[in-house]
Design a protein around this motif. Structure first.
Motif, PDB file in Angstrom:
ATOM      1  N   CYS A 309     -23.348   6.034-104.468  1.00 30.02           N
ATOM      2  CA  CYS A 309     -21.361   5.369-103.837  1.00 30.02           C
ATOM      3  C   CYS A 309     -21.381   4.368-104.893  1.00 30.02           C
ATOM      4  CB  CYS A 309     -21.326   5.311-102.901  1.00 30.02           C
ATOM      5  SG  CYS A 309     -19.595   5.326-102.637  1.00 30.02           S
ATOM      6  N   ASP A 310     -21.845   3.596-104.920  1.00 28.07           N
ATOM      7  CA  ASP A 310     -21.302   1.638-105.580  1.00 28.07           C
ATOM      8  C   ASP A 310     -22.587   1.458-106.504  1.00 28.07           C
ATOM      9  OD1 ASP A 310     -22.388   0.471-103.461  1.00 28.07           O
ATOM     10  OD2 ASP A 310     -21.015  -0.014-102.938  1.00 28.07           O
ATOM     11  N   GLY A 311     -22.010   0.193-106.415  1.00 29.22           N
ATOM     12  CA  GLY A 311     -23.305  -0.653-107.453  1.00 29.22           C
ATOM     13  C   GLY A 311     -23.770  -2.194-106.685  1.00 29.22           C
ATOM     14  N   VAL A 312     -23.897  -2.897-106.600  1.00 33.51           N
ATOM     15  CA  VAL A 312     -24.141  -4.229-106.215  1.00 33.51           C
ATOM     16  C   VAL A 312     -23.332  -5.461-106.581  1.00 33.51           C
ATOM     17  CG1 VAL A 312     -26.419  -3.695-106.654  1.00 33.51           C
ATOM     18  CG2 VAL A 312     -25.221  -5.376-108.269  1.00 33.51           C
ATOM     19  N   LEU A 313     -23.270  -6.052-104.763  1.00 34.06           N
ATOM     20  CA  LEU A 313     -21.835  -6.974-104.647  1.00 34.06           C
ATOM     21  C   LEU A 313     -21.824  -8.117-105.904  1.00 34.06           C
ATOM     22  CD1 LEU A 313     -21.505  -7.179-101.498  1.00 34.06           C
ATOM     23  CD2 LEU A 313     -20.223  -6.277-102.422  1.00 34.06           C
ATOM     24  N   GLU A 314     -23.481  -8.804-106.556  1.00 33.57           N
ATOM     25  CA  GLU A 314     -24.178 -10.085-107.253  1.00 33.57           C
ATOM     26  C   GLU A 314     -23.278  -9.259-108.895  1.00 33.57           C
ATOM     27  OE1 GLU A 314     -27.121  -9.569-103.943  1.00 33.57           O
ATOM     28  OE2 GLU A 314     -25.774  -8.316-105.652  1.00 33.57           O
ATOM     29  N   SER A 315     -23.409  -8.228-108.569  1.00 35.37           N
ATOM     30  CA  SER A 315     -21.960  -8.229-110.501  1.00 35.37           C
ATOM     31  C   SER A 315     -20.404  -7.979-110.149  1.00 35.37           C
ATOM     32  CB  SER A 315     -23.412  -7.272-111.261  1.00 35.37           C
ATOM     33  OG  SER A 315     -22.850  -5.683-110.647  1.00 35.37           O
ATOM     34  N   GLY A 316     -20.357  -7.643-109.029  1.00 36.95           N
ATOM     35  CA  GLY A 316     -19.323  -6.758-108.935  1.00 36.95           C
ATOM     36  C   GLY A 316     -19.280  -5.040-109.033  1.00 36.95           C
ATOM     37  N   THR A 317     -20.066  -5.143-108.790  1.00 35.65           N
ATOM     38  CA  THR A 317     -19.746  -3.352-109.240  1.00 35.65           C
ATOM     39  C   THR A 317     -20.310  -3.040-107.322  1.00 35.65           C
ATOM     40  OG1 THR A 317     -22.316  -3.564-109.827  1.00 35.65           O
ATOM     41  CG2 THR A 317     -20.991  -3.743-111.348  1.00 35.65           C
ATOM     42  N   GLY A 318     -20.435  -4.189-106.066  1.00 37.83           N
ATOM     43  CA  GLY A 318     -20.283  -3.485-105.265  1.00 37.83           C
ATOM     44  C   GLY A 318     -18.908  -2.990-104.981  1.00 37.83           C
ATOM     45  N   VAL A 319     -18.683  -1.446-104.155  1.00 36.73           N
ATOM     46  CA  VAL A 319     -17.461  -1.569-103.990  1.00 36.73           C
ATOM     47  C   VAL A 319     -16.245  -2.039-101.828  1.00 36.73           C
ATOM     48  CG1 VAL A 319     -15.354   0.063-103.187  1.00 36.73           C
ATOM     49  CG2 VAL A 319     -17.197   0.401-104.923  1.00 36.73           C
ATOM     50  N   LEU A 320     -15.845  -2.841-102.476  1.00 35.78           N
ATOM     51  CA  LEU A 320     -15.313  -3.308-100.919  1.00 35.78           C
ATOM     52  C   LEU A 320     -13.811  -3.137-100.458  1.00 35.78           C
ATOM     53  CD1 LEU A 320     -15.801  -7.466-101.914  1.00 35.78           C
ATOM     54  CD2 LEU A 320     -17.520  -6.177 -99.995  1.00 35.78           C
ATOM     55  N   VAL A 321     -13.700  -3.603 -98.607  1.00 37.58           N
ATOM     56  CA  VAL A 321     -12.179  -2.844 -98.458  1.00 37.58           C
ATOM     57  C   VAL A 321     -11.001  -4.135 -99.148  1.00 37.58           C
ATOM     58  CG1 VAL A 321     -11.193  -2.379 -96.442  1.00 37.58           C
ATOM     59  CG2 VAL A 321     -13.820  -1.844 -96.694  1.00 37.58           C
ATOM     60  N   ASP A 322     -12.017  -5.209 -98.769  1.00 37.59           N
ATOM     61  CA  ASP A 322     -10.286  -6.074 -99.625  1.00 37.59           C
ATOM     62  C   ASP A 322     -11.311  -6.833-100.383  1.00 37.59           C
ATOM     63  OD1 ASP A 322      -8.872  -5.737 -97.505  1.00 37.59           O
ATOM     64  OD2 ASP A 322     -10.075  -6.841 -95.929  1.00 37.59           O
ATOM     65  N   GLU A 323     -10.172  -7.517-101.442  1.00 42.05           N
ATOM     66  CA  GLU A 323     -10.638  -7.960-102.753  1.00 42.05           C
ATOM     67  C   GLU A 323     -12.309  -9.063-102.186  1.00 42.05           C
ATOM     68  OE1 GLU A 323      -7.388 -11.841-102.786  1.00 42.05           O
ATOM     69  OE2 GLU A 323      -7.018 -10.219-103.761  1.00 42.05           O
ATOM     70  N   TYR A 324     -12.679  -9.218-103.586  1.00 43.16           N
ATOM     71  CA  TYR A 324     -14.015 -10.494-103.583  1.00 43.16           C
ATOM     72  C   TYR A 324     -13.310 -11.371-103.284  1.00 43.16           C
ATOM     73  CZ  TYR A 324     -17.521  -6.849-105.472  1.00 43.16           C
ATOM     74  OH  TYR A 324     -18.225  -5.536-106.030  1.00 43.16           O
ATOM     75  N   ALA A 325     -13.992 -12.304-102.620  1.00 46.31           N
ATOM     76  CA  ALA A 325     -14.065 -13.697-103.151  1.00 46.31           C
ATOM     77  C   ALA A 325     -13.696 -14.404-103.271  1.00 46.31           C
ATOM     78  CB  ALA A 325     -15.011 -14.032-101.457  1.00 46.31           C
ATOM     79  N   ASN A 326     -14.222 -14.427-104.474  1.00 42.23           N
ATOM     80  CA  ASN A 326     -14.432 -14.851-106.174  1.00 42.23           C
ATOM     81  C   ASN A 326     -13.960 -14.361-106.673  1.00 42.23           C
ATOM     82  OD1 ASN A 326     -16.094 -13.014-106.115  1.00 42.23           O
ATOM     83  ND2 ASN A 326     -17.656 -14.668-106.811  1.00 42.23           N
ATOM     84  N   GLN A 327     -13.331 -12.891-106.834  1.00 48.92           N
ATOM     85  CA  GLN A 327     -12.437 -12.280-107.753  1.00 48.92           C
ATOM     86  C   GLN A 327     -11.112 -12.245-106.797  1.00 48.92           C
ATOM     87  OE1 GLN A 327     -14.601 -10.123-110.790  1.00 48.92           O
ATOM     88  NE2 GLN A 327     -16.022 -10.290-109.503  1.00 48.92           N
ATOM     89  N   PRO A 328      -9.918 -12.341-107.205  1.00 50.54           N
ATOM     90  CA  PRO A 328      -8.676 -12.337-106.435  1.00 50.54           C
ATOM     91  C   PRO A 328      -8.471 -10.935-107.145  1.00 50.54           C
ATOM     92  CG  PRO A 328      -8.234 -14.384-106.683  1.00 50.54           C
ATOM     93  CD  PRO A 328      -9.713 -14.091-107.580  1.00 50.54           C
TER      94      PRO A 328
END
Length: 560
Positions: A309-328
């Motif tokens: 369904c998604d990738g991984v958080l470290e590369s920014g390919t994971g899917v979050l409900v709210d925006e990434y903390a380090n990528q507004p």
């Protein structure tokens, strides 16, 4: 008088059976457990041909159920340059140059297991850093989670990626301000063109994403693939593993395993899924149904559909409900959009198949939970045991839905930031302080009454269950204010035994030590309950028994 084949005595048996949680002795007859209890309960089953094993007070457990790994790539990957212990560029340069010298005819040098930090923060693109190590031959360095790769200039040029390329949703060839690829490759469609440069081997991803071989394998290739599988099975058996849930596969892989089974050499029970990718039409699920019908023994079966369904958080390919903390503004792009996943989940569920979904971010987790709910509303609720794989971040509003929907939380102790040397960054910065209390929140999940299982994700991390058990018991909060999410020893052991069997619809046959169950056991080298959690990996195993057969015995095995 009936004589047992094997009797184990003087043991600390943890049965995982709540009706009789401990025992001293057990007897095996054929592939079944014939008796469990006190010494006197097995004495009459000892005959002249019975092997009597004195466990010397050591723990005996149901065989470990490794409910999330990649068998072929784990076994084959042991041939690549392993970089998990390499922490700086100079050491990486030395290792990679030596690997290049040792493999002069290989078209692509592959290293695996590196952290995201190794090639970051040096003021240069990753391709430039790798060029300084090896510039005249293509090089691919894979992250420990296999979701990101870094290539040098030679690899990018030969793969046609030097100036980037559209590789489809969920994958990315990262391009710098100068229009040139930086060398960072996110997810399979970006890594694939570089992987294709291999000139020997190259079958390490056999079955990944459900792809069948492009051309029929030659007899030599088939024999080589069977040899790799046997290596992987033997390695797993040596870790006390008696059942594995493979996370990739296809008909060809199942046919190879069936050949091994027919020869009486399948030393571990194996379950292989059909892989539904974004590109495949839902009509391809007909093959999933056929695989479930064609492979359905106690030793080898299908019946599950794997989805990303998604990738991984470290590369920014994971899917979050709210925006990434380090990528507004960035939330990640789902591989399966919600509407698409709902249709897929409903179809899979209607076929009576199990769904197993890689969902890392809380946004992806929500898509999966919504999809399972849609399937239940369309088809009615059944004992489906659909699964979410990894569950690294969960939104607090979704916590109770696991129990409500009967979704199993499949989690990996060695994925937690800070565990056994795993770096805290970039995971902590990506997740952000607001979400950190809901990251790797095992205790919170378990306390809702949800079903769960623990596993490794080999070859992303080490496969040894004793290492995973130790990690689960010794993990610490990875940030100030984050709650302690450790769970007690017995809950951890459950996650590696009967709960894994439950996740694979095998709990009626294995996962517990009680009369009539299949004889799947592991004997450790000491009493796990009396051992410092940090020392648990040193307990062995000393013997593994699967289906009544000894599949591994240490040189200094248990007394007889």
């Amino acid at each position: 008088m009936t004589q047992a084949d094997i009797v184990i005595r003087n043991a600390q048996i943890l049965t995982m059976d709540e009706r009789a949680p401990t025992a001293q002795s057990l007897a095996l007859l054929g592939n079944k457990i014939a008796a469990v209890g006190r010494h006197e309960d097995t004495t009459d089953l000892i005959g002249p041909k019975t092997r009597v094993i004195d466990a010397d007070g050591a723990t005996v457990l149901p065989g470990f159920v490794e409910s999330h790994l990649h068998l072929f790539s784990g076994a084959y990957g042991r041939r690549f340059l392993q970089m998990s212990e390499i922490a700086d560029l100079e050491a990486a340069k030395t290792a990679l140059r030596q690997f290049a010298a040792d493999n002069p005819d290989e078209g692509l040098l592959v290293a695996q297991g590196t952290t995201y930090e190794l090639l970051a923060g040096h003021g240069k693109d990753p391709r430039q850093l790798i060029d300084e190590m090896v510039h005249d031959r293509p090089v691919l360095v894979l992250s420990f989670d296999f979701h990101t790769g870094w290539a040098n200039s030679a690899a990018l040029e030969q793969a046609g990626l030097s100036r980037g390329r559209d590789v489809g949703a969920g994958s990315e060839v990262v391009v710098g301000p100068d229009g040139m690829a930086t060398g960072e490759l996110r997810e399979k469609n970006a890594i694939g063109p570089v992987r294709a440069l291999r000139t020997s081997g190259g079958r390490e991803m056999l079955g990944n994403y459900g792809l069948e071989p492009e051309t029929p394998p030659t007899p030599e290739e088939r024999a080589q693939d069977i040899a790799v599988l046997k290596e992987g099975l033997a390695f797993c058996a040596a870790q006390g593993i008696t059942s594995i849930h493979n996370m990739d596969g296809n008909r060809y892989l199942l046919e190879l395993l069936k050949e091994i089974e027919d020869a009486g050499e399948l030393t571990v029970r194996v379950e292989v899924p059909f892989h539904l990718t974004r590109e495949k039409p839902l009509s391809s699920l007909d093959e999933a149904s056929r695989l479930a019908a064609d492979f359905n023994s106690d030793k080898l079966k299908s019946g599950r559909v794997k989805i990303f369904c998604d990738g991984v958080l470290e590369s920014g390919t994971g899917v979050l409900v709210d925006e990434y903390a380090n990528q507004p503004g960035h939330r990640g792009e789902p591989i399966f959009e919600a509407a698409h996943f709902n249709k897929a989940a409903t179809d899979i569920d209607a076929r009576g198949l199990q769904i197993s979904v890689h969902a890392i971010g809380d946004g992806a987790v929500r898509i999966v939970l919504d999809g399972v709910q849609a399937a239940q509303e369309a088809n009615g609720k059944r004992d489906a045991r659909h699964r979410i794989e990894h569950l690294e971040v969960v939104h607090p509003e979704d916590l109770p839905r696991f129990r409500e929907l009967g979704v199993i939380a499949s989690m990996q102790p060695l994925h937690v930031p800070g565990v056994m040397g795993l770096p805290l960054e970039p995971a902590v910065s990506v997740i952000g302080e607001a979400r950190l209390p809901f990251a790797y929140a095992w205790r919170d999940v378990i306390e809702t009454g949800a079903d769960y299982a623990f596993s490794s994700d080999w070859p992303v991390v080490r496969v040894e269950p004793l290492v995973g058990i130790s990690a689960a018991l010794t993990r610490e909060p990875f940030h100030p204010g984050v709650p302690d999410q450790r769970v007690p020893l017995m809950q951890v052991l459950e996650g590696f035994t009967w709960r894994g069997a439950f996740a694979g619809h095998m709990d009626d046959r294995t996962g517990r030590i009680c009369t009539g169950m299949l004889a799947d056991l592991v004997i450790l080298g000491g009493d796990i309950a009396a051992t410092d959690p940090k020392e648990i990996p040193g307990l062995g195993p000393v013997m593994t028994i699967c289906d009544g057969q000894i599949t591994f015995e240490a040189t200094q095995g248990p007394g007889a």
